[in-house]
Design a protein around this motif. Structure first.
Motif, short mmCIF file in Angstrom:
data_model
loop_
_atom_site.label_atom_id
_atom_site.label_comp_id
_atom_site.label_asym_id
_atom_site.label_seq_id
_atom_site.Cartn_x
_atom_site.Cartn_y
_atom_site.Cartn_z
N ALA A 235 0.61 -1.29 0.02
CA ALA A 235 0.00 -0.42 0.23
C ALA A 235 0.96 1.55 0.01
CB ALA A 235 -1.40 0.12 1.03
N ILE A 236 1.69 1.23 -0.68
CA ILE A 236 2.50 1.77 -0.22
C ILE A 236 2.35 3.52 -1.61
CG2 ILE A 236 4.56 1.81 -2.69
CD1 ILE A 236 7.70 1.97 -0.48
N GLY A 237 2.32 2.91 -2.97
CA GLY A 237 1.16 4.22 -3.38
C GLY A 237 -0.10 4.38 -2.62
N GLY A 238 -1.14 3.66 -2.81
CA GLY A 238 -2.79 3.50 -2.44
C GLY A 238 -2.92 2.56 -2.47
N VAL A 239 -4.43 2.53 -2.27
CA VAL A 239 -5.18 1.59 -1.88
C VAL A 239 -6.47 1.75 -2.67
CG1 VAL A 239 -6.61 -0.10 -0.20
CG2 VAL A 239 -4.35 0.94 0.29
N ILE A 240 -7.21 0.85 -3.58
CA ILE A 240 -8.32 0.59 -3.77
C ILE A 240 -9.07 0.11 -3.46
CG2 ILE A 240 -9.55 -0.27 -6.56
CD1 ILE A 240 -6.92 1.06 -7.83
N ASN A 241 -10.35 0.08 -2.98
CA ASN A 241 -11.38 -1.30 -2.16
C ASN A 241 -12.35 -1.30 -3.45
OD1 ASN A 241 -11.98 -3.11 -0.65
ND2 ASN A 241 -12.57 -1.61 0.67
N ILE A 242 -12.68 -2.43 -3.76
CA ILE A 242 -14.11 -3.08 -4.15
C ILE A 242 -14.72 -2.92 -3.27
CG2 ILE A 242 -15.32 -4.38 -5.96
CD1 ILE A 242 -12.97 -2.99 -6.91
N VAL A 243 -16.39 -2.51 -3.17
CA VAL A 243 -17.03 -2.53 -1.54
C VAL A 243 -18.52 -3.25 -2.54
CG1 VAL A 243 -18.29 -1.38 -0.20
CG2 VAL A 243 -15.57 -0.67 -0.63
N ARG A 532 4.44 6.71 7.17
CA ARG A 532 5.74 5.66 6.46
C ARG A 532 5.24 4.32 6.20
NH1 ARG A 532 11.02 4.88 7.56
NH2 ARG A 532 11.64 2.85 8.08
N ALA A 533 5.57 4.01 5.30
CA ALA A 533 5.33 2.68 4.14
C ALA A 533 6.34 2.34 3.73
CB ALA A 533 4.27 2.98 3.33
N PHE A 534 6.22 0.95 3.71
CA PHE A 534 7.07 -0.29 3.43
C PHE A 534 6.09 -0.80 1.81
CE2 PHE A 534 4.91 -3.52 5.49
CZ PHE A 534 4.96 -4.72 5.20
N ARG A 535 7.09 -1.71 1.53
CA ARG A 535 7.02 -2.39 0.72
C ARG A 535 7.42 -4.23 0.23
NH1 ARG A 535 7.71 -4.59 -4.37
NH2 ARG A 535 8.94 -3.35 -5.37
N ALA A 536 7.18 -4.74 0.68
CA ALA A 536 8.20 -6.11 0.49
C ALA A 536 8.64 -6.74 -0.76
CB ALA A 536 7.90 -7.34 1.51
N PRO A 537 9.63 -6.75 -1.44
CA PRO A 537 10.34 -7.32 -2.85
C PRO A 537 9.34 -8.56 -3.27
CG PRO A 537 11.71 -7.20 -1.68
CD PRO A 537 10.91 -6.96 -0.95
N GLU A 564 11.54 -1.65 1.01
CA GLU A 564 11.65 -0.58 -0.22
C GLU A 564 10.66 0.47 1.22
OE1 GLU A 564 10.60 -0.47 -4.85
OE2 GLU A 564 8.54 0.15 -3.34
N GLN A 565 10.62 1.51 1.67
CA GLN A 565 10.59 2.41 2.63
C GLN A 565 10.24 3.37 2.44
OE1 GLN A 565 9.30 1.42 5.99
NE2 GLN A 565 11.74 -0.35 5.83
N SER A 566 9.47 3.71 2.85
CA SER A 566 9.00 5.08 2.19
C SER A 566 7.68 6.45 3.23
CB SER A 566 7.48 5.26 1.36
OG SER A 566 6.33 5.44 1.51
N LEU A 567 8.27 7.53 2.97
CA LEU A 567 7.88 8.70 3.98
C LEU A 567 6.94 9.62 2.67
CD1 LEU A 567 7.73 10.20 6.68
CD2 LEU A 567 9.45 11.49 5.65
N ASN A 568 6.32 9.68 3.20
CA ASN A 568 4.93 10.05 2.51
C ASN A 568 4.54 11.67 2.73
OD1 ASN A 568 3.01 10.68 -0.46
ND2 ASN A 568 1.35 11.36 1.58
N THR A 569 4.29 12.99 2.25
CA THR A 569 3.87 14.63 3.17
C THR A 569 2.64 14.61 1.67
OG1 THR A 569 5.65 14.96 4.45
CG2 THR A 569 4.34 16.30 4.12
N ASP A 570 1.38 14.90 2.63
CA ASP A 570 0.03 14.87 1.82
C ASP A 570 -0.41 16.58 2.51
OD1 ASP A 570 -2.23 15.01 1.34
OD2 ASP A 570 -1.55 13.18 -0.68
N VAL A 571 -1.13 17.51 2.33
CA VAL A 571 -1.82 18.78 2.10
C VAL A 571 -2.68 18.73 0.65
CG1 VAL A 571 0.08 19.25 3.91
CG2 VAL A 571 0.24 19.94 1.33
N ASN A 589 6.15 11.96 -1.94
CA ASN A 589 6.63 10.68 -1.47
C ASN A 589 7.94 10.28 -1.63
OD1 ASN A 589 6.20 8.15 -0.53
ND2 ASN A 589 4.44 7.27 -2.54
N ARG A 590 9.28 9.83 -0.71
CA ARG A 590 10.24 9.25 -0.75
C ARG A 590 9.88 7.79 -0.30
NH1 ARG A 590 14.34 11.43 4.22
NH2 ARG A 590 13.31 9.41 4.75
N ILE A 591 10.29 7.57 -0.84
CA ILE A 591 11.06 5.93 -1.24
C ILE A 591 12.37 5.71 -1.21
CG2 ILE A 591 10.14 3.93 -1.93
CD1 ILE A 591 7.52 4.92 -4.07
#
Length: 772
Positions: A235-243, A532-537, A564-571, A589-591
């Motif tokens: 979920a380092i870039g975003g999430v899509i949820n089919i509800v 702060r987010a992460f992604r396993a290879p 991967e480790q990211s630090l994202n700031t969003d306003v 978004n710094r990865i």
């Protein structure tokens, strides 16, 4: 938080009747009995701005999964409602959706007024915080596709249906496969959920997309930006949820069975499809069954004098058969749903300039994804609700080339992924000022790899996590904080063809999030969030070492890759009312340890199925120390008059490899859209009609990664019209869409076919539906 959990656990083992308030005075009604008594009822009426009752309004108690529709006099009623804070979501086409927090005490009456509007305003999101929340109050940038808008846009590719959102694009493989791109990130960096449960498939591969049909959804929710604190890796870039829509019931009504249907066709690729649905209820029980069939031939490009092939683009057809069967129970204090879902079919793929023989011998992806889901919800007391979500997913993917397309020959590769996932979530609410979720998640996955070319080794993956996400509200301010810890382990078997010894990799990751929302007035919100987010290879990034024929290359993984480790700031600033909806969001978004693949300049010779040899370019996965993505998303929708709605959208992202100070590959160019829709006046009438025209403006992309191919800018004209009418208590719809109305010849920078084929030419889509 720990003291709260310690206080709650002894109560979780008690029967519902024994539960008593844990925080006296936390609710307005906390001085009365803490469980619903027989007759605790929520009833109300829904009217328009002139005070006239509105029929056929959908009213939902979100946490309980219970829904009702208003009668002719605008009335609705829910019996035996537990005395806990509930989210009431109110929806009706032609009106702004409405969300209210209610606590039932005895017989509680609520009167609601809906404002007529043609804007697409969603009442609630459950993805942004794991619990229902109004979108304007969400700390994360969110969007939702639902109702009439979803009906108009749904495609076989989930990514194509979501391209209308600012910041969301489509990495396409023809018309049949699309990978969502959120703020420049795609593949394993965008997590797709089905009813809140992870989809585990092979969509990290360029020519595979998420294994879900958008027509299964009641709504599709999107988080733009990292959400690992809620959902873990990917979920380092975003999430899509089919509800999906809640399974119906017949509490308080007579048993019923109803049906719905849709048929559509598209001229460019000869696509035809249909949807059949049946549902019903008896007492607290209900069911729903859905079947979706799609079939398409090759797509066509505009003709012209050019070196790029035009006309019939071979081996781009597909066929799919998807569906679901769900049964559910809705009690006074608990609910449960058991759901089976299937997504699959045959999808043609090009691996180079199209030639006629590709239709018989070119690469074909054969996909079969089967999922069984079980969900429960238990209202423990007026302060706490326990939710469980579990899923078994069996995902089979084969690549067939040459004779194996029609015979029994061994596929180029044959992958089988079986995954068990479970979430246990404890939601708490102390009078509305402090809400949150404490959860644990588990995953076990088994990968089997056979076929002529084992792309990845046989391997087993396990993951365990614990997290907490809390939100506190003080007047106009709302603050949030979340933390999550994940333990991840991969055990890979030895494989001589991949030149791999047996090995085990264990990693640990921490995710966190803090944010704030300020609402100076009801319709305006300012939000800031740092996550702060992460992604396993993936197995593929780590261990692949062989030919990938669908992509026409030989690929080599990097076994030393780290997460991967990211630090994202969003306003962001958001405005939402009956006449205007708008958002402007900026992000960075710094990865760290960014993974990517690039050509080495070398080539490899491999045997093919015809007994000959193929020479393929060699691609190598690499990991750079840091990459940074910055950008902006802007979207607006305004009801200029009662019969005219205007929409606009702009997005831009800039990706940079900080280690080499060079552009990241496949960063989408700037895009802007303008659309005008003329429609009948909105309101409680049972009929409506619309015509629309829109232009999509995409800039030239000349800021390129090392091996990117530039594309020119272009402008597309899209037209549409439709009408809906209620006849005999059932709604009927006719929708027409004309895409690329001027038959323009162009290349999309995010198309995998851009180097040897143009995008589809003029395409008329006709859709007829009823009751969906």
């Amino acid at each position: 938080m720990l003291s709260f959990l310690a206080t709650l656990l002894p109560y979780a083992a008690l029967p519902a009747a024994a539960l008593t308030p844990m925080v006296p005075g936390a609710f307005v009604h906390a001085t009365t009995a803490s469980v619903a008594v027989v007759g605790d009822t929520l009833r109300g009426t829904v009217v328009d701005s002139a005070g006239a009752p509105i029929a056929d309004v959908s009213v939902s108690l979100v946490e309980l999964g219970r829904s009702a529709s208003t009668t002719r006099d605008g009335a609705f009623v829910f019996a035996n409602v537990p005395r806990a804070r509930q989210t009431l979501a109110v929806r009706r086409v032609g009106f702004a959706s409405l969300t209210r927090q209610v606590v039932v005490n005895g017989t509680t009456t609520i009167n609601l007024t809906l404002v007529a509007t043609a804007l697409h305003l969603e009442a609630v999101t459950v993805t942004a915080t794991r619990a229902p929340i109004a979108p304007l109050a969400s700390p994360l940038a969110t969007d939702a596709l639902s109702g009439e808008r979803l009906r108009r846009e749904h495609e076989v590719s989930l990514a194509q249906a979501l391209e209308g959102f600012a910041g969301v694009r489509d990495l396409s493989t023809g018309q049949q496969v699309g990978k969502p791109v959120i703020r420049g990130l795609t593949g394993p960096r965008v997590l797709v959920l089905d009813d809140g449960l992870r989809l585990e498939d092979y969509s990290w591969s360029d020519e595979d997309g998420p294994s879900v049909d958008s027509r299964m959804a009641e709504r599709i929710e999107v988080i733009r930006g990292p959400a690992s604190v809620l959902y873990g890796s990917d979920a380092i870039g975003g999430v899509i949820n089919i509800v999906p829509e809640d399974v119906p019931d017949a509490r308080g009504d007579k048993p019923f069975v109803s049906g719905a249907a849709e048929a559509y066709g598209a001229t460019n690729n000869g696509e035809v499809g249909g949807v059949l649905r049946a549902e019903g209820g008896s007492g607290a029980f209900g069911f729903r069954a859905t079947a979706i069939g799609r079939h398409a031939g090759n797509y066509h490009t505009p003709r012209g004098n050019t070196e790029t092939p035009t006309g019939d683009i071979y081996d781009t057809g597909y066929g799919s058969l998807n569906g679901e069967l769900a049964v559910g129970y809705h009690g006074d204090r608990n609910s449960a749903t058991l759901r089976y879902e299937r997504y699959g079919g045959d999808f043609g793929l090009l691996d180079g300039p199209p030639v006629p023989e590709d239709n018989q011998s070119g690469p074909l992806r054969r996909l079969a994804d089967n999922r069984i889901q079980g969900t429960t919800s238990w209202q423990l007391n007026e302060n706490a609700r326990l939710e469980t979500r579990s899923q078994y997913q069996r995902h089979s993917l084969k690549e067939l080339v040459g004779d194996s397309r029609v015979g029994d020959e061994t596929p180029s590769f044959d992958l089988l992924l079986q995954t068990f996932t479970t979430d246990v979530l404890l939601h708490h609410d102390h009078g509305g000022w402090l809400t949150g979720t404490i959860g644990i998640s588990g995953l076990y996955q088994d990968n089997k790899s056979t076929g002529l070319f084992p792309l990845v080794p046989n391997a087993r993956t396990t993951n365990g996590a614990v997290f907490a996400f809390e939100q506190a509200t003080f007047g106009r301010w709302s603050f949030l904080a979340g933390a999550r810890g994940d333990a991840h382990r991969i055990g890979a078997d030895a494989n001589t063809e991949l030149q791999l010894d047996a090995q085990t990799r264990s990693t640990h990751a921490f995710s966190g999030d803090v944010g704030a929302v300020y609402r100076p007035i009801e319709h305006l919100a300012f939000a800031a969030n740092v996550g702060r987010a992460f992604r396993a290879p993936t197995l593929y990034e780590l261990f692949t070492n062989g030919p990938h024929l669908g992509e026409g290359r030989y690929e080599i993984g990097i076994s030393s890759a780290v997460p991967e480790q990211s630090l994202n700031t969003d306003v962001s600033a958001r405005w939402e009312s009956g006449r205007f909806r708008g958002e402007i969001a900026a992000y960075r978004n710094r990865i760290d340890h960014f993974l990517f693949v690039e050509p080495t300049g070398g080539s490899a010779t491999v045997a093919n199925e015809e007994g000959g040899e193929d020479t393929l370019p060699v691609y190598q996965y690499k990991q750079t120390s840091r990459a940074t993505l910055t950008g902006i998303d802007i979207s607006t929708e305004v009801e200029a008059t009662r019969m005219l709605t205007l929409r606009g959208r702009f997005d831009y992202v800039r990706g940079n490899n900080d280690a080499t100070n060079s552009p990241l590959p496949l960063m989408p160019p700037a895009r802007g859209d303008l659309e005008a829709e003329l429609h009948t006046a909105t309101g409680s009438s049972g009929s409506r009609a619309y015509v629309m025209a829109g232009t999509q403006l995409v800039s030239r992309q000349n800021r390129l990664g090392q091996f990117d191919t530039p594309t020119d800018g272009y402008a597309l004209l899209n037209l549409g019209a439709g009408a809906g009418r209620q006849i005999g208590g059932r709604e009927y719809f006719l929708d027409l869409r004309l895409r690329n109305a001027t038959n323009k010849r162009y290349n999309d920078f995010l198309s995998r076919y851009k180097t040897f084929a143009y995008e589809p030419g003029r395409n008329l889509i006709i859709r007829v539906s009823t009751g969906l």
